[in-house]
Design an enzyme around this catalytic site. Structure first.
Site, PDB file in Angstrom:
ATOM      1  N   SER A  22     123.656  85.329   6.719  1.00 57.27           N
ATOM      2  CA  SER A  22     124.470  85.781   7.852  1.00 57.27           C
ATOM      3  C   SER A  22     123.991  87.153   8.297  1.00 57.27           C
ATOM      4  CB  SER A  22     125.942  85.869   7.452  1.00 57.27           C
ATOM      5  OG  SER A  22     126.614  86.677   8.404  1.00 57.27           O
ATOM      6  N   HIS A  38     122.288  82.357  10.265  1.00 56.76           N
ATOM      7  CA  HIS A  38     123.713  82.206  10.590  1.00 56.76           C
ATOM      8  C   HIS A  38     124.146  83.388  11.469  1.00 56.76           C
ATOM      9  CE1 HIS A  38     127.818  80.719   9.735  1.00 56.76           C
ATOM     10  NE2 HIS A  38     128.173  81.992   9.639  1.00 56.76           N
ATOM     11  N   ASP A  73     127.051  85.166  13.383  1.00 56.54           N
ATOM     12  CA  ASP A  73     128.506  85.289  13.454  1.00 56.54           C
ATOM     13  C   ASP A  73     128.927  85.949  14.757  1.00 56.54           C
ATOM     14  OD1 ASP A  73     129.581  84.192  10.992  1.00 56.54           O
ATOM     15  OD2 ASP A  73     128.527  85.802   9.955  1.00 56.54           O
ATOM     16  N   MET A 105     131.765  87.142  17.156  1.00 58.78           N
ATOM     17  CA  MET A 105     133.187  87.520  17.078  1.00 58.78           C
ATOM     18  C   MET A 105     133.611  88.236  18.351  1.00 58.78           C
ATOM     19  SD  MET A 105     133.448  88.998  13.217  1.00 58.78           S
ATOM     20  CE  MET A 105     132.653  88.150  11.835  1.00 58.78           C
ATOM     21  N   HIS A 130     128.065  80.473  14.612  1.00 59.03           N
ATOM     22  CA  HIS A 130     129.455  80.334  14.167  1.00 59.03           C
ATOM     23  C   HIS A 130     130.319  81.118  15.144  1.00 59.03           C
ATOM     24  CE1 HIS A 130     132.504  81.505  10.738  1.00 59.03           C
ATOM     25  NE2 HIS A 130     133.053  80.752  11.673  1.00 59.03           N
ATOM     26  N   MET A 149     133.468  82.609  16.416  1.00 61.84           N
ATOM     27  CA  MET A 149     134.832  83.045  16.080  1.00 61.84           C
ATOM     28  C   MET A 149     135.412  83.686  17.327  1.00 61.84           C
ATOM     29  SD  MET A 149     133.841  84.460  12.303  1.00 61.84           S
ATOM     30  CE  MET A 149     132.110  84.479  12.749  1.00 61.84           C
ATOM     31  N   MET A 158     135.627  77.713   5.556  1.00 59.60           N
ATOM     32  CA  MET A 158     135.645  79.169   5.333  1.00 59.60           C
ATOM     33  C   MET A 158     136.217  79.458   3.947  1.00 59.60           C
ATOM     34  SD  MET A 158     134.267  80.531   7.950  1.00 59.60           S
ATOM     35  CE  MET A 158     134.463  82.215   7.356  1.00 59.60           C
ATOM     36  N   GLY A 188     136.059  87.390   9.884  1.00 57.29           N
ATOM     37  CA  GLY A 188     136.168  88.713  10.512  1.00 57.29           C
ATOM     38  C   GLY A 188     135.206  89.728   9.920  1.00 57.29           C
ATOM     39  N   PHE A 189     135.029  89.655   8.614  1.00 59.68           N
ATOM     40  CA  PHE A 189     134.211  90.678   7.964  1.00 59.68           C
ATOM     41  C   PHE A 189     133.383  90.087   6.834  1.00 59.68           C
ATOM     42  CE2 PHE A 189     137.961  92.567   9.798  1.00 59.68           C
ATOM     43  CZ  PHE A 189     137.425  93.615  10.530  1.00 59.68           C
ATOM     44  N   GLY A 190     132.224  90.700   6.605  1.00 59.46           N
ATOM     45  CA  GLY A 190     131.407  90.333   5.456  1.00 59.46           C
ATOM     46  C   GLY A 190     131.930  91.058   4.220  1.00 59.46           C
ATOM     47  N   GLY A 191     131.421  90.658   3.070  1.00 60.71           N
ATOM     48  CA  GLY A 191     131.736  91.382   1.841  1.00 60.71           C
ATOM     49  C   GLY A 191     133.112  91.129   1.255  1.00 60.71           C
ATOM     50  N   ASP A 214     131.236  79.406   3.734  1.00 58.13           N
ATOM     51  CA  ASP A 214     130.953  80.725   4.304  1.00 58.13           C
ATOM     52  C   ASP A 214     131.970  81.749   3.830  1.00 58.13           C
ATOM     53  OD1 ASP A 214     130.221  82.851   5.927  1.00 58.13           O
ATOM     54  OD2 ASP A 214     130.743  81.851   7.821  1.00 58.13           O
ATOM     55  N   GLY A 215     131.466  82.761   3.124  1.00 59.09           N
ATOM     56  CA  GLY A 215     132.307  83.889   2.709  1.00 59.09           C
ATOM     57  C   GLY A 215     132.308  84.083   1.212  1.00 59.09           C
ATOM     58  N   GLY A 272     125.917  86.678   3.306  1.00 58.27           N
ATOM     59  CA  GLY A 272     125.615  87.925   4.010  1.00 58.27           C
ATOM     60  C   GLY A 272     125.240  89.008   3.021  1.00 58.27           C
TER      61      GLY A 272
HETATM   62  C1  DX5 Z   1     132.946  86.070   8.009  1.00 59.95           C
HETATM   63  C2  DX5 Z   1     131.612  85.494   8.433  1.00 59.95           C
HETATM   64  C3  DX5 Z   1     130.675  85.285   7.292  1.00 59.95           C
HETATM   65  C4  DX5 Z   1     130.340  86.534   6.532  1.00 59.95           C
HETATM   66  C5  DX5 Z   1     129.695  86.223   5.219  1.00 59.95           C
HETATM   67  O1  DX5 Z   1     133.763  86.145   9.122  1.00 59.95           O
HETATM   68  O2  DX5 Z   1     131.806  84.249   9.064  1.00 59.95           O
HETATM   69  O3  DX5 Z   1     129.493  84.622   7.750  1.00 59.95           O
HETATM   70  O4  DX5 Z   1     129.515  87.394   7.240  1.00 59.95           O
HETATM   71  O5  DX5 Z   1     129.423  87.432   4.570  1.00 59.95           O
HETATM   72  P1  DX5 Z   1     129.510  87.563   2.991  1.00 59.95           P
HETATM   73  O6  DX5 Z   1     128.511  86.614   2.408  1.00 59.95           O
HETATM   74  O7  DX5 Z   1     129.155  88.994   2.750  1.00 59.95           O
HETATM   75  O8  DX5 Z   1     130.910  87.223   2.569  1.00 59.95           O
HETATM   76 ZN    ZN Z   2     130.066  82.886   9.487  1.00 60.19          ZN
END
Ligand code: DX5
Ligand code: ZN
Length: 217
Positions: A9, A34, A36, A38, A67, A69, A139, A144-147, A177-178, A199
């Site tokens: 991602s 991937h 993302d 948003m 993806h 969102m 999901m 919304g956020f990575g990590g 994903d996530g 990600g």
């Molecule tokens: C979350 C995204 C994911 C996210 C994954 O809203 O759809 O693709 O970036 O990141 P990690 O692997 O860091 O959870």
């Molecule tokens: Zn994603």
């Protein structure tokens, strides 16, 4: 079991050098990119849109997995397809009863389509559209956020979707994903997921190629 694919991602990439980042992922053995997208409405964060996909199309031969969102994805799916997306996924929570139409709209634009469900959305909300999907995305964090931390209870939904697909004789991809790392990747695979989005696990690694092959193994 289906071949496992790794979809890094780019949400975790350095946006100031996105072209280089994507080329580096290609050299490191990524199977797809991937993206993302948003909108700050469907999720509390804003990333990038059609122009990014159009520009990345010029720097990588890898499939661009978009993806979305965003609210009202039906207004934009054709534009993402024209920009060079290879697969477009849309959320049940954004489309509701419109989901089958949006999936058909994506297919009519000539690209693969997928339905996405959030961690708290049950499989029965999308069960009817599974035959329309090339891929279902489960999901494992709230988008919304990575990590964020992987939510293990979604694994039951992966198993449920794989069972439905097997019963219908459908060879669909199941993406997760996530919060994917070596440990959660193994759990997701065992449950029946075959495309793993990651990600932070990839972008924080010192050696991306090594991390990608570890996630795949
Ligand atoms: C979350 C995204 C994911 C996210 C994954 O809203 O759809 O693709 O970036 O990141 P990690 O692997 O860091 O959870
Ligand atoms: Zn994603």
């Amino acid at each position: 079991m289906k071949k496992v694919k790794i979809a890094p991602s780019i949400l975790s990439a350095d946006f100031s050098k996105m072209g280089e980042e994507v080329r580096s992922l290609g050299k490191s053995g990524a199977d797809m990119i991937h993206c993302d997208v948003m909108d700050g409405v469907f999720v509390p964060n804003i990333t990038f849109g059609i122009k990014m996909v159009e520009d990345l199309r010029k720097v990588t031969p890898l499939p661009l997995d978009c993806h979305l969102m965003i609210v009202n994805p039906e207004k934009y799916v054709e534009k993402f397809a024209a920009a060079g997306a290879d697969i477009i996924t849309v959320h049940y929570e954004a489309c509701k009863e419109n989901l089958p139409f949006v999936l058909k709209q994506i297919k009519a634009a000539g690209v693969k389509c997928g339905a996405v469900i959030n961690p708290d959305t049950p499989v029965d909300k999308i069960a009817d559209v599974i035959p329309l999907c090339d891929m279902v995305l489960v999901m494992s964090v709230f988008p919304g956020f990575g990590g964020q931390k992987f939510i293990p209870s979604v694994l039951d939904k992966v198993r449920e979707i794989r069972a439905i697909a097997d019963r219908l004789g459908l060879d669909i991809d199941i993406q997760i994903d996530g919060g994917i790392n070596a440990e959660t990747a193994a759990l997701a695979r065992a449950a029946g997921a075959n495309i793993l989005v990651a990600g932070n696990a990839i972008f924080k690694a010192e050696n991306r190629a090594e991390r990608i092959s570890k996630l795949r193994a």
